[in-house]
Design a protein around this motif. Structure first.
Motif, mmCIF file in Angstrom:
data_model
loop_
_atom_site.group_PDB
_atom_site.id
_atom_site.type_symbol
_atom_site.label_atom_id
_atom_site.label_comp_id
_atom_site.label_asym_id
_atom_site.label_seq_id
_atom_site.Cartn_x
_atom_site.Cartn_y
_atom_site.Cartn_z
ATOM 1 N N ILE A 379 0.836 -1.193 0.000
ATOM 2 C CA ILE A 379 0.000 0.000 0.000
ATOM 3 C C ILE A 379 0.875 1.248 0.000
ATOM 4 O O ILE A 379 2.030 1.226 0.431
ATOM 5 N N ALA A 380 0.325 2.334 -0.487
ATOM 6 C CA ALA A 380 1.077 3.579 -0.629
ATOM 7 C C ALA A 380 1.662 4.021 0.701
ATOM 8 O O ALA A 380 0.991 3.977 1.742
ATOM 9 N N GLY A 381 2.913 4.441 0.661
ATOM 10 C CA GLY A 381 3.577 4.947 1.855
ATOM 11 C C GLY A 381 4.329 3.899 2.652
ATOM 12 O O GLY A 381 5.016 4.235 3.623
ATOM 13 N N PHE A 382 4.231 2.622 2.238
ATOM 14 C CA PHE A 382 4.866 1.563 3.025
ATOM 15 C C PHE A 382 6.378 1.699 3.076
ATOM 16 O O PHE A 382 6.991 1.489 4.123
ATOM 17 N N SER A 383 7.006 2.029 1.954
ATOM 18 C CA SER A 383 8.475 2.108 1.949
ATOM 19 C C SER A 383 8.974 3.154 2.935
ATOM 20 O O SER A 383 10.000 2.943 3.599
ATOM 21 N N ASP A 384 8.255 4.268 3.059
ATOM 22 C CA ASP A 384 8.655 5.303 4.017
ATOM 23 C C ASP A 384 8.499 4.800 5.450
ATOM 24 O O ASP A 384 9.347 5.064 6.309
ATOM 25 N N GLU A 385 7.412 4.071 5.705
ATOM 26 C CA GLU A 385 7.189 3.556 7.056
ATOM 27 C C GLU A 385 8.209 2.473 7.407
ATOM 28 O O GLU A 385 8.719 2.421 8.537
ATOM 29 N N LEU A 386 8.521 1.606 6.439
ATOM 30 C CA LEU A 386 9.544 0.586 6.675
ATOM 31 C C LEU A 386 10.877 1.252 6.999
ATOM 32 O O LEU A 386 11.580 0.838 7.937
ATOM 33 N N ASN A 387 11.228 2.263 6.251
ATOM 34 C CA ASN A 387 12.478 2.990 6.486
ATOM 35 C C ASN A 387 12.500 3.547 7.912
ATOM 36 O O ASN A 387 13.501 3.434 8.632
ATOM 37 N N TRP A 409 0.803 0.491 11.553
ATOM 38 C CA TRP A 409 0.701 1.486 10.471
ATOM 39 C C TRP A 409 -0.128 0.933 9.322
ATOM 40 O O TRP A 409 -1.021 1.610 8.814
ATOM 41 N N TRP A 410 0.145 -0.305 8.919
ATOM 42 C CA TRP A 410 -0.564 -0.902 7.790
ATOM 43 C C TRP A 410 -2.076 -0.959 8.086
ATOM 44 O O TRP A 410 -2.905 -0.578 7.250
ATOM 45 N N ASN A 411 -2.397 -1.415 9.292
ATOM 46 C CA ASN A 411 -3.819 -1.532 9.661
ATOM 47 C C ASN A 411 -4.512 -0.172 9.713
ATOM 48 O O ASN A 411 -5.725 -0.080 9.461
ATOM 49 N N SER A 412 -3.750 0.867 10.004
ATOM 50 C CA SER A 412 -4.349 2.207 10.118
ATOM 51 C C SER A 412 -4.658 2.827 8.763
ATOM 52 O O SER A 412 -5.363 3.831 8.684
ATOM 53 N N GLN A 413 -4.140 2.220 7.702
ATOM 54 C CA GLN A 413 -4.327 2.813 6.378
ATOM 55 C C GLN A 413 -5.665 2.419 5.733
ATOM 56 O O GLN A 413 -5.964 2.831 4.626
ATOM 57 N N GLY A 414 -6.423 1.628 6.446
ATOM 58 C CA GLY A 414 -7.738 1.253 5.932
ATOM 59 C C GLY A 414 -7.637 0.235 4.837
ATOM 60 O O GLY A 414 -8.451 0.173 3.941
#
Length: 414
Positions: A379-387, A409-414
């Motif tokens: 999902i969009a934004g995952f690479s930034d969150e992983l970093n 974070w993943w669960n919060s993205q709906g």
């Protein structure tokens, strides 16, 4: 406002290359009268304006009825540039470095009726609902460990015998004992990307559908193979195998440190090879495929290189399609683009350094190339969150904290 240059007659290039025979006389009335194709391209240290100029000159020589306007993205991404043009009602014809997804596929021409697309690298992996919108020239592989041959010799190490994560960790200990910084890291985007190059090779080889399952809530980071890789990574920080000050380094700083012999190993993609070649350090550097906690060799985490899309609202759709066909199927155009950025394609060779040839052999032996696209695209934004979560390991977070953070974070993205 568009940034562009105009050439007498344009061939396209790695970003969006050339109009083919149809565009130059056999395609449409517009082609017969003279067609101008607008191409969005990305400029990098390897893919310079001069490179594109030279490439276009070759096309112009043989296709005098086609002109290409090369649009530079400047400080914005190719995707942002495209959206900017579309919002202004001024659509370009071709764009490079854009990966369609289910939400954006309608912006691009469906190339599924073009038989030649099936011969381009990773075409099926990047398909959306079985349709081909994206075609590329080659591929990059990224689950690679580059190493300083002199450091390995001094530490008494044989790279061919490093196959598991425990063996990888033990090698770092030997390298530290020999007086070397074992593994080069950096800040910016590098931290999370290096972790992906490592962990994805193991986890996604074992379960290619893992990301799809994560989207469906059937798996989690905290209860999967990703947690052991976070534990390995944290242990390297705690043992001093990774320098805690690495987060203060830029991508370029980290690369330079490894090239200058400040560290013994460097996890990076195949696009590192041109930098080693340019520094005249390739002969002193070796490479091996990423060790894993599972099958060895694993699949190579990778992606398509020099990708092209035809914009759906192009005023010269047929000519744009022929242009992209040339860019991705003409042997000389392919070799030029592969060599310019150190990319690879089965069945194609070009003059390579010893290091480049070693990377090619790894690709040839890899059981698969793992790509995060289509249904397997996070999902969009995952690479930034992983970093962010991987970097938190440097500042006191535990592996379980990082894994839980990714899940929350993943669960919060709906």
């Amino acid at each position: 406002m568009r940034t562009m240059w105009r050439r007498t007659c344009g061939f396209a290039v790695a970003p969006l290359v050339m109009a083919s025979a149809v565009a130059c006389g056999g395609g449409s009335d517009q082609a017969a009268e003279g067609t101008t194709l607008r191409v969005i391209v990305n400029i990098t240290p390897n893919l310079t304006e001069k490179y594109w100029n030279d490439l276009f000159a070759g096309y112009e020589k043989h296709h005098p009825d086609v002109k290409v306007e090369l649009e530079l993205t400047g400080t914005i991404s190719a995707d942002a540039k495209l959206r900017q043009d579309l919002a202004a009602g001024d659509p370009p014809d071709v764009a490079q470095q854009i990966t369609p997804n289910a939400d954006t596929a309608s912006l691009f021409a469906d190339l599924s009726d073009q038989p030649w697309t099936a011969r381009t690298p990773l075409a099926d992996q990047y398909a959306i609902d079985g349709k081909h919108y994206l075609v590329g020239v080659g591929e990059q592989i990224q689950s690679l460990v580059f190493y300083d041959k002199a450091a390995f010799e001094k530490a008494g190490l044989d790279a061919a015998k490093i196959r598991t994560m425990d063996q990888f960790t033990a090698a770092m200990g030997d390298l530290k004992g020999a007086g070397y910084k074992p593994l080069q890291a950096a800040g910016q985007w590098v931290t999370g990307s290096q972790f992906s190059m490592m962990a994805d090779a193991g986890v996604l080889t074992a379960d290619p559908e893992w990301t799809v399952k994560r989207k469906d809530g059937k798996v989690s980071f905290a209860k999967s193979g990703y947690l052991p890789y976070l534990e390995h990574y944290k242990s390297w920080i705690d043992k001093g195998y990774l320098d805690k000050s690495a987060l203060g380094l830029t991508y370029a700083d980290g690369q330079t440190a490894f090239l200058n012999g400040k560290s013994a190993m460097y996890v990076m993609g195949s696009y590192f090879v041109p930098a080693a070649d340019a520094a005249k350090k390739s002969d002193g550097i070796g490479v091996f495929t990423m060790p894993t906690d599972g099958a060895y060799p694993s699949g190579q985490f990778g992606n398509i290189s020099n990708p092209y899309v035809v914009v759906n609202k192009s005023h010269h759709r047929a000519e744009a399609i022929e242009f992209v066909k040339w860019a991705t199927t003409d042997p000389e155009a392919i070799k030029s683009q592969l060599a310019s950025d150190g990319n690879l394609r089965e069945g194609f060779t070009y003059p390579m350094s010893s290091l480049g040839s070693s990377v090619q052999k790894i690709l040839d032996k890899a059981p698969s190339v793992i790509v995060k696209s289509g249904e397997s695209q996070p999902i969009a934004g995952f690479s930034d969150e992983l970093n962010k979560q991987v970097q938190s390991l440097y500042t006191g977070s535990s592996p379980s904290d990082a894994a839980d953070g990714l899940d929350k974070w993943w669960n919060s993205q709906g």
